[in-house]
Each structure stands twice: as structure tokens, then as C-alpha cells.
Design a protein around this motif. Sequence first.
Motif, mmCIF file in Angstrom:
data_model
loop_
_atom_site.group_PDB
_atom_site.id
_atom_site.type_symbol
_atom_site.label_atom_id
_atom_site.label_comp_id
_atom_site.label_asym_id
_atom_site.label_seq_id
_atom_site.Cartn_x
_atom_site.Cartn_y
_atom_site.Cartn_z
ATOM 1 N N GLU A 31 0.852 -1.183 0.000
ATOM 2 C CA GLU A 31 0.000 0.000 0.000
ATOM 3 C C GLU A 31 0.887 1.233 0.000
ATOM 4 O OE1 GLU A 31 -3.990 0.878 2.023
ATOM 5 O OE2 GLU A 31 -2.497 1.770 3.355
ATOM 6 N N VAL A 32 0.669 2.091 -0.992
ATOM 7 C CA VAL A 32 1.446 3.311 -1.152
ATOM 8 C C VAL A 32 0.516 4.494 -0.963
ATOM 9 C CG1 VAL A 32 2.806 4.676 -2.768
ATOM 10 C CG2 VAL A 32 3.030 2.202 -2.757
ATOM 11 N N CYS A 33 0.987 5.499 -0.264
ATOM 12 C CA CYS A 33 0.241 6.747 -0.104
ATOM 13 C C CYS A 33 1.019 7.843 -0.812
ATOM 14 C CB CYS A 33 0.072 7.090 1.364
ATOM 15 S SG CYS A 33 -0.749 8.683 1.620
ATOM 16 N N LEU A 34 0.354 8.496 -1.751
ATOM 17 C CA LEU A 34 0.938 9.627 -2.459
ATOM 18 C C LEU A 34 0.217 10.885 -2.004
ATOM 19 C CD1 LEU A 34 0.902 8.168 -6.087
ATOM 20 C CD2 LEU A 34 2.766 8.056 -4.430
ATOM 21 N N GLU A 35 0.954 11.868 -1.547
ATOM 22 C CA GLU A 35 0.352 13.153 -1.201
ATOM 23 C C GLU A 35 0.433 14.035 -2.440
ATOM 24 O OE1 GLU A 35 0.539 16.652 2.154
ATOM 25 O OE2 GLU A 35 1.495 14.736 2.555
ATOM 26 N N LEU A 36 -0.721 14.361 -2.981
ATOM 27 C CA LEU A 36 -0.826 15.012 -4.279
ATOM 28 C C LEU A 36 -0.906 16.523 -4.171
ATOM 29 C CD1 LEU A 36 -3.549 12.660 -5.810
ATOM 30 C CD2 LEU A 36 -1.068 12.372 -5.865
ATOM 31 N N ARG A 37 -0.449 17.176 -5.237
ATOM 32 C CA ARG A 37 -0.646 18.614 -5.392
ATOM 33 C C ARG A 37 -1.934 18.815 -6.181
ATOM 34 N NH1 ARG A 37 4.352 18.835 -8.369
ATOM 35 N NH2 ARG A 37 2.986 19.803 -9.877
ATOM 36 N N GLU A 38 -2.384 20.045 -6.265
ATOM 37 C CA GLU A 38 -3.645 20.365 -6.944
ATOM 38 C C GLU A 38 -3.645 19.893 -8.393
ATOM 39 O OE1 GLU A 38 -7.457 21.413 -6.600
ATOM 40 O OE2 GLU A 38 -6.031 21.743 -4.983
ATOM 41 N N ASP A 39 -2.541 20.085 -9.117
ATOM 42 C CA ASP A 39 -2.509 19.658 -10.515
ATOM 43 C C ASP A 39 -2.554 18.143 -10.657
ATOM 44 O OD1 ASP A 39 0.117 19.805 -9.398
ATOM 45 O OD2 ASP A 39 0.984 19.650 -11.405
ATOM 46 N N HIS A 40 -2.035 17.405 -9.667
ATOM 47 C CA HIS A 40 -2.153 15.945 -9.687
ATOM 48 C C HIS A 40 -3.617 15.533 -9.557
ATOM 49 C CE1 HIS A 40 2.082 16.002 -7.884
ATOM 50 N NE2 HIS A 40 2.220 15.511 -9.100
ATOM 51 N N ILE A 41 -4.323 16.233 -8.694
ATOM 52 C CA ILE A 41 -5.733 15.905 -8.462
ATOM 53 C C ILE A 41 -6.530 16.114 -9.748
ATOM 54 C CG2 ILE A 41 -7.812 16.566 -7.179
ATOM 55 C CD1 ILE A 41 -5.856 17.221 -4.822
ATOM 56 N N ASP A 42 -6.262 17.198 -10.439
ATOM 57 C CA ASP A 42 -6.941 17.459 -11.707
ATOM 58 C C ASP A 42 -6.657 16.353 -12.720
ATOM 59 O OD1 ASP A 42 -7.929 19.812 -10.622
ATOM 60 O OD2 ASP A 42 -6.371 21.066 -11.532
#
Length: 105
Positions: A31-42
Motif C-alpha cells: 500500500e502506497v500513499c501519495l500526497e498530491l498537489r492540486e494539478d495531480h488531483i486534476d
Amino acid sequence: MDLNQQLKDLCQKYSFESTHFKTDELSPNLEVCLELREDHIDTFIEKAGQLNSIVESCANMISIFDTSVSKELLMQTTLRCGEKNKLYIRTTPSMLKLLVETLFD
């Protein structure tokens, strides 16, 4: 390549805020957790309707090169959104890099 190095490389390539992983006895076991930036979310939202076909496509590719893991196990990959800006991916180590690259390229 070990998981720490894989995550470090992915973090540099995609400028994730942070990454961490854990392995356990569940299947698949990473299980990997990536903390995303706004552009990643888009980018993720744009591909959300294609997640099943993305996972299947990656599973097909990995099953060709990694015969130690079955396609059925690879197809058990899950993605879920968690706390603010966090994406959790449960998959096999061999599929992680290709899956993240497919999601964010």
C-alpha cells in the motif's frame, strides 16, 4: 530497484508532496500513499472514468514481464482517495511504477 528508490524516483519525477508505503499480509501486499498537489488531483480526476481499463492495461503489461505474479492478483489493485490530497494505491511492487506513470503522465 527497491521500493524506497522507486518512490523517491516517482516523487522527484512527479513532484509529489510526500510518499510512503507499507507491506502487509493482504493481497496484493503493498500500500502506497501519495500526497498530491492540486494539478495531480486534476489529472487524476480526468482519468477517473478510465481507472478499470488503466489497471487492466498495466496488469497485462506486467504479467508479460513478471511471471512470478498472476494477472488475477494484479487486477486486485485498488485506488482510493483518503485524507485531503492523499491517494492510496494497493498493488504489487512490480506494478507500482507503471501504474503511477500511467496515471500521472
